[in-house]
Structure formats: structure tokens, C-alpha cells
Design an enzyme around this catalytic site. Structure first.
Site, PDB file in Angstrom:
ATOM      1  N   ASN A 103       0.905  -0.969  -0.430  1.00 30.62           N
ATOM      2  CA  ASN A 103       0.299   0.066  -0.256  1.00 30.62           C
ATOM      3  C   ASN A 103       0.646   1.253   0.199  1.00 30.62           C
ATOM      4  O   ASN A 103       1.685   1.350   0.575  1.00 30.62           O
ATOM      5  CB  ASN A 103      -0.924   0.260   0.586  1.00 30.62           C
ATOM      6  CG  ASN A 103      -1.315  -1.005   1.212  1.00 30.62           C
ATOM      7  OD1 ASN A 103      -1.884  -1.714   0.580  1.00 30.62           O
ATOM      8  ND2 ASN A 103      -2.808  -1.133   2.474  1.00 30.62           N
ATOM      9  N   VAL A 104       0.092   2.042  -0.400  1.00 33.86           N
ATOM     10  CA  VAL A 104       0.753   3.574  -0.541  1.00 33.86           C
ATOM     11  C   VAL A 104       0.427   5.054   0.037  1.00 33.86           C
ATOM     12  O   VAL A 104       0.436   5.762   0.137  1.00 33.86           O
ATOM     13  CB  VAL A 104       1.596   3.801  -2.869  1.00 33.86           C
ATOM     14  CG1 VAL A 104       2.051   3.415  -2.852  1.00 33.86           C
ATOM     15  CG2 VAL A 104      -0.344   4.569  -3.044  1.00 33.86           C
ATOM     16  N   ASP A 105      -1.092   3.699   0.861  1.00 33.65           N
ATOM     17  CA  ASP A 105      -1.575   5.341   1.697  1.00 33.65           C
ATOM     18  C   ASP A 105      -0.943   5.646   2.696  1.00 33.65           C
ATOM     19  O   ASP A 105      -1.648   6.286   3.464  1.00 33.65           O
ATOM     20  CB  ASP A 105      -3.028   4.337   1.892  1.00 33.65           C
ATOM     21  CG  ASP A 105      -3.400   3.081   1.866  1.00 33.65           C
ATOM     22  OD1 ASP A 105      -1.993   3.185   3.348  1.00 33.65           O
ATOM     23  OD2 ASP A 105      -4.067   2.467   2.005  1.00 33.65           O
ATOM     24  N   HIS A 120       5.933  -0.342  -2.477  1.00 31.75           N
ATOM     25  CA  HIS A 120       5.377   0.204  -3.917  1.00 31.75           C
ATOM     26  C   HIS A 120       5.766   1.528  -3.590  1.00 31.75           C
ATOM     27  O   HIS A 120       5.274   2.365  -4.549  1.00 31.75           O
ATOM     28  CB  HIS A 120       4.245  -0.430  -3.788  1.00 31.75           C
ATOM     29  CG  HIS A 120       3.356  -1.418  -4.523  1.00 31.75           C
ATOM     30  ND1 HIS A 120       2.842  -2.378  -4.716  1.00 31.75           N
ATOM     31  CD2 HIS A 120       4.780  -2.338  -4.903  1.00 31.75           C
ATOM     32  CE1 HIS A 120       2.826  -3.422  -5.106  1.00 31.75           C
ATOM     33  NE2 HIS A 120       4.721  -3.764  -5.622  1.00 31.75           N
ATOM     34  N   CYS A 148       8.630  20.592 -11.391  1.00 29.82           N
ATOM     35  CA  CYS A 148       9.566  20.540 -10.056  1.00 29.82           C
ATOM     36  C   CYS A 148      10.261  21.640 -10.077  1.00 29.82           C
ATOM     37  O   CYS A 148      10.353  22.505 -11.238  1.00 29.82           O
ATOM     38  CB  CYS A 148      11.836  19.810 -10.432  1.00 29.82           C
ATOM     39  SG  CYS A 148      12.426  19.694  -9.900  1.00 29.82           S
ATOM     40  N   GLY A 188      -5.240  -8.963   2.636  1.00 30.66           N
ATOM     41  CA  GLY A 188      -5.829  -7.955   2.000  1.00 30.66           C
ATOM     42  C   GLY A 188      -5.113  -8.071   0.756  1.00 30.66           C
ATOM     43  O   GLY A 188      -5.235  -6.759   0.079  1.00 30.66           O
ATOM     44  N   PRO A 215     -11.892 -11.725   3.003  1.00 32.71           N
ATOM     45  CA  PRO A 215     -12.896 -12.391   2.491  1.00 32.71           C
ATOM     46  C   PRO A 215     -12.734 -13.348   1.445  1.00 32.71           C
ATOM     47  O   PRO A 215     -13.665 -14.191   1.052  1.00 32.71           O
ATOM     48  CB  PRO A 215     -13.952 -11.005   1.907  1.00 32.71           C
ATOM     49  CG  PRO A 215     -13.216  -9.909   1.949  1.00 32.71           C
ATOM     50  CD  PRO A 215     -11.912  -9.984   2.196  1.00 32.71           C
ATOM     51  N   ALA A 232     -10.914  -7.129   7.731  1.00 30.51           N
ATOM     52  CA  ALA A 232      -9.325  -6.831   8.758  1.00 30.51           C
ATOM     53  C   ALA A 232      -9.673  -6.249   9.574  1.00 30.51           C
ATOM     54  O   ALA A 232      -9.163  -7.207  10.977  1.00 30.51           O
ATOM     55  CB  ALA A 232      -8.042  -6.410   7.464  1.00 30.51           C
TER      56      ALA A 232
HETATM   57  P1  OAD Z   1      -5.936  -5.572  -4.728  1.00 28.19           P
HETATM   58  O1  OAD Z   1      -7.363  -4.617  -4.897  1.00 28.19           O
HETATM   59  O2  OAD Z   1      -5.761  -6.518  -5.741  1.00 28.19           O
HETATM   60  O3  OAD Z   1      -6.870  -7.189  -4.044  1.00 28.19           O
HETATM   61  C1  OAD Z   1      -7.575  -6.452  -2.941  1.00 28.19           C
HETATM   62  C2  OAD Z   1      -7.657  -7.952  -1.835  1.00 28.19           C
HETATM   63  O4  OAD Z   1      -8.655  -7.557  -0.326  1.00 28.19           O
HETATM   64  C3  OAD Z   1      -8.241  -8.556  -2.699  1.00 28.19           C
HETATM   65  O5  OAD Z   1      -8.064  -9.887  -2.252  1.00 28.19           O
HETATM   66  C4  OAD Z   1      -9.524  -8.950  -1.369  1.00 28.19           C
HETATM   67  O6  OAD Z   1     -10.290  -9.284  -1.850  1.00 28.19           O
HETATM   68  C5  OAD Z   1      -9.652  -8.624  -0.416  1.00 28.19           C
HETATM   69  N1  OAD Z   1     -10.079  -6.979   0.799  1.00 28.19           N
HETATM   70  C6  OAD Z   1     -11.506  -6.350   0.485  1.00 28.19           C
HETATM   71  N2  OAD Z   1     -11.726  -5.894   1.196  1.00 28.19           N
HETATM   72  C7  OAD Z   1     -11.063  -7.029   2.604  1.00 28.19           C
HETATM   73  C8  OAD Z   1     -11.095  -6.667   3.694  1.00 28.19           C
HETATM   74  N3  OAD Z   1     -12.519  -5.501   4.424  1.00 28.19           N
HETATM   75  N4  OAD Z   1     -10.105  -7.438   4.454  1.00 28.19           N
HETATM   76  C9  OAD Z   1      -9.144  -7.742   3.799  1.00 28.19           C
HETATM   77  N5  OAD Z   1      -8.964  -8.195   2.890  1.00 28.19           N
HETATM   78  C10 OAD Z   1      -9.813  -7.198   1.893  1.00 28.19           C
HETATM   79  O7  OAD Z   1      -5.112  -5.490  -3.840  1.00 28.19           O
HETATM   80  P2  OAD Z   1      -3.393  -5.506  -3.492  1.00 28.19           P
HETATM   81  O8  OAD Z   1      -3.798  -7.289  -4.068  1.00 28.19           O
HETATM   82  O9  OAD Z   1      -2.583  -4.999  -2.842  1.00 28.19           O
HETATM   83  O10 OAD Z   1       0.316  -1.788  -7.394  1.00 28.19           O
HETATM   84  O11 OAD Z   1      -3.022  -4.865  -5.052  1.00 28.19           O
HETATM   85  C11 OAD Z   1      -1.432  -4.602  -5.363  1.00 28.19           C
HETATM   86  C12 OAD Z   1      -1.305  -3.933  -5.732  1.00 28.19           C
HETATM   87  O12 OAD Z   1      -1.523  -4.321  -7.337  1.00 28.19           O
HETATM   88  C13 OAD Z   1      -1.190  -2.472  -5.682  1.00 28.19           C
HETATM   89  O13 OAD Z   1      -0.052  -2.458  -4.802  1.00 28.19           O
HETATM   90  C14 OAD Z   1      -0.730  -2.043  -7.168  1.00 28.19           C
HETATM   91  C15 OAD Z   1      -2.071  -2.450  -7.492  1.00 28.19           C
HETATM   92  O14 OAD Z   1      -1.870  -2.680  -8.490  1.00 28.19           O
HETATM   93  C16 OAD Z   1       1.192  -1.047  -8.164  1.00 28.19           C
HETATM   94  O15 OAD Z   1      -0.165   0.379  -7.877  1.00 28.19           O
HETATM   95  C17 OAD Z   1       2.031  -1.022  -8.546  1.00 28.19           C
END
Ligand code: OAD
Length: 241
Positions: A103-105, A120, A148, A188, A215, A232
Site C-alpha cells: 500500500n502507498v496510503d 510500492h 519541479c 488483504g 474475504p 481485516a
Molecule cells: P487488490 O485490489 O488486487 O486486492 C485487494 C484484496 O483485498 C482482494 O483479495 C480482496 O478480496 C481483499 N479485501 C477486500 N476487502 C477486504 C477487507 N475488508 N479485509 C481484508 N481483505 C479485503 O490489491 P493488492 O493485492 O494490494 O500496485 O494489489 C497489489 C498491487 O496492485 C497494488 O499495490 C497496486 C496494484 O496495481 C501498483 O500500483 C504497482
């Protein structure tokens, strides 16, 4: 959900000496930050793969900055949830703990986590495409695309895009921690974006216990020793306490 499953997860976490938490967008979902692959994550019907690339930025920097400013304005308004706080608490009580996030948040740090590897990058950081200067700051109202202050070239978000390499120091640390931990708590993430998606497999191969909180089923589910299906913010406080 099965109370016994949660009790087992809690027991494994208490027992572990070296702990790695790997998180993805799902941990911030209950704070109000849309996941990337969920329906609300779509912005003007673009997928992240269409926007988060150097080619997309080269083609249309204004569009990409509009997307990032949309995400920045969302993130600016939200707070860490009980899931982020549970991992910050775990860091306090664990012998050896590292949090690897895609996460970048910045919500983990706001919740109090200190040993955080942002694989990331961070959405509040920008980098000059000309001189490489880094700019930091929670800026929501900026003229886009920003330039810049030193050399007037375009700034870009200092995050990792598809097709780009991760910071090798961070990635090496993440790989080493994954290979050395006793337990990896994966929360997540859809487990489809490399190289982060490989870290649980490395941990498993080295003998770690894998616990997944999500989930939905993911490509990590088959190697998880314990799979806890749910959000989570509800599950993590129950198993990390
Ligand atoms: P995704 O959006 O691909 O996946 C989110 C995951 O969180 C899914 O498996 C959901 O089922 C799960 N989820 C949803 N609600 C939830 C909750 N309340 N508690 C727990 N889990 C929950 O996000 P990432 O896997 O983080 O990269 O994606 C990976 C990367 O893809 C990101 O960092 C970003 C994106 O493109 C870049 O921008 C390079």
C-alpha cells in the site's frame, strides 16, 4: 466464523518469534480506500494496469495525475482502522516483526507501525522526471501536472508502476525477512502482483506458518495453513491481541 480457527491463529501468532505481516489494499478497504481490483477501485472505467505504467504517464501525465489526485483526496480524508491498529500492536509485543506493505496510503504508519517496508512507495511522495529530486508533503490541491521547483521538468508520483523495478534494498530486505520468519500473516492482497505475491511462497518454502486474512480466496490460499475469511478490521484485532 469458526472461533476455533481464530483461536488457532492467535496461538500460532503468540508462539512465533519472527513475524512478517504482508498487506495489500484490502486492509485499508474498511477505512474507505477502494481496493484496486474491487468494483469501486475503478476510476473512470480504467483498470490500474492501464494507468499505473510509465507509458501511460508519458502519453498523458495530466490523466495519471488526475487519478493520483483522486486517490490522494480519498486517502487524505480517511483514518487507520482496527486492522491497521492490530498490526501496530503486534509490533509492540512481538520479538521480531516487520510489516511489508504494497500500500502507498501511509495508514500503517499513522496507526503506529514503525518497521514498515513500503514496497510500492508512498502516494505523498513525488519525484522529478528530470533531476530525480524527491518532494514530500500531503498536498491535495496542486496544479497538475506538477513541475519541479528546481528544474521545471514534470514531477511524477514516487510509486512503483507496472513494468518498473522495485527498490532493490527494500525488495532484498523483504525476501530475507520472508525466508527467515516463523510466521507470515498475509492480509488483504489479491496475490496477483509480483514480486510481492511470491513472498508468501518463499516463506512457506522456508518452513514458515502462513495465515491468510481475506474475504475471498486468492492464489495464496492453497499454501495457507490457516485461512480466515472476512474483513481485516474485524479479524486482525481478534487474532493479534
Ligand atoms: P487488490 O485490489 O488486487 O486486492 C485487494 C484484496 O483485498 C482482494 O483479495 C480482496 O478480496 C481483499 N479485501 C477486500 N476487502 C477486504 C477487507 N475488508 N479485509 C481484508 N481483505 C479485503 O490489491 P493488492 O493485492 O494490494 O500496485 O494489489 C497489489 C498491487 O496492485 C497494488 O499495490 C497496486 C496494484 O496495481 C501498483 O500500483 C504497482
Amino acid at each position: 466464523m469458526d472461533a476455533e480457527l481464530k483461536e488457532r491463529a492467535r496461538g500460532e501468532i503468540i508462539k512465533a518469534r519472527g513475524l512478517v505481516a504482508l498487506t495489500g489494499a484490502g486492509i485499508s478497504a474498511e477505512s474507505g480506500v477502494p481496493t484496486f481490483r474491487g468494483r469501486e477501485g475503478l476510476w473512470r472505467s480504467y483498470s490500474p494496469e492501464e494507468l499505473a505504467t510509465p507509458e501511460a504517464f508519458a502519453r498523458n501525465p495530466t490523466l495519471i495525475w488526475e487519478w493520483y489526485q483522486w486517490r490522494r483526496s480519498l486517502i487524505d480524508k480517511v483514518s487507520p482502522n482496527a486492522g491497521h491498529r492490530a498490526l501496530a500492536h503486534l509490533e509492540e509485543v512481538a520479538a521480531d516483526f516487520i510489516l511489508i506493505t504494497q500500500n502507498v496510503d501511509g495508514l500503517h504508519q499513522l496507526a503506529g507501525s514503525r518497521n514498515v517496508l513500503e514496497l510500492h512507495g508512498n502516494i505523498w511522495r513525488s519525484r522529478c522526471t528530470g533531476c530525480g529530486r524527491i518532494e514530500e508533503g500531503r498536498k491535495v490541491d496542486i496544479k497538475i501536472p506538477p513541475r519541479c521547483q528546481e528544474c521545471n521538468q514534470l514531477l511524477r508520483p514516487a510509486v512503483v508502476w507496472f513494468g518498473e523495478s522495485l527498490n532493490t534494498i527494500f525488495l532484498d530486505r523483504a525476501i530475507q525477512a520472508s525466508r527467515e520468519c516463523d510466521l507470515m500473516l498475509v492480509t488483504g492482497t489479491s496475490g496477483v502482483v509480483q514480486p510481492a505475491a511470491s513472498l508468501p511462497f518463499m516463506a512457506k518454502e522456508a518452513g514458515a506458518v502462513i495465515i491468510e486474512v481475506n474475504p475471498d480466496l486468492t492464489p495464496i490460499t492453497p499454501i495457507a495453513d490457516l485461512s480466515l475469511r472476512g474483513g481485516a478490521a474485524q479479524i486482525l484485532p481478534e487474532i493479534c491481541g
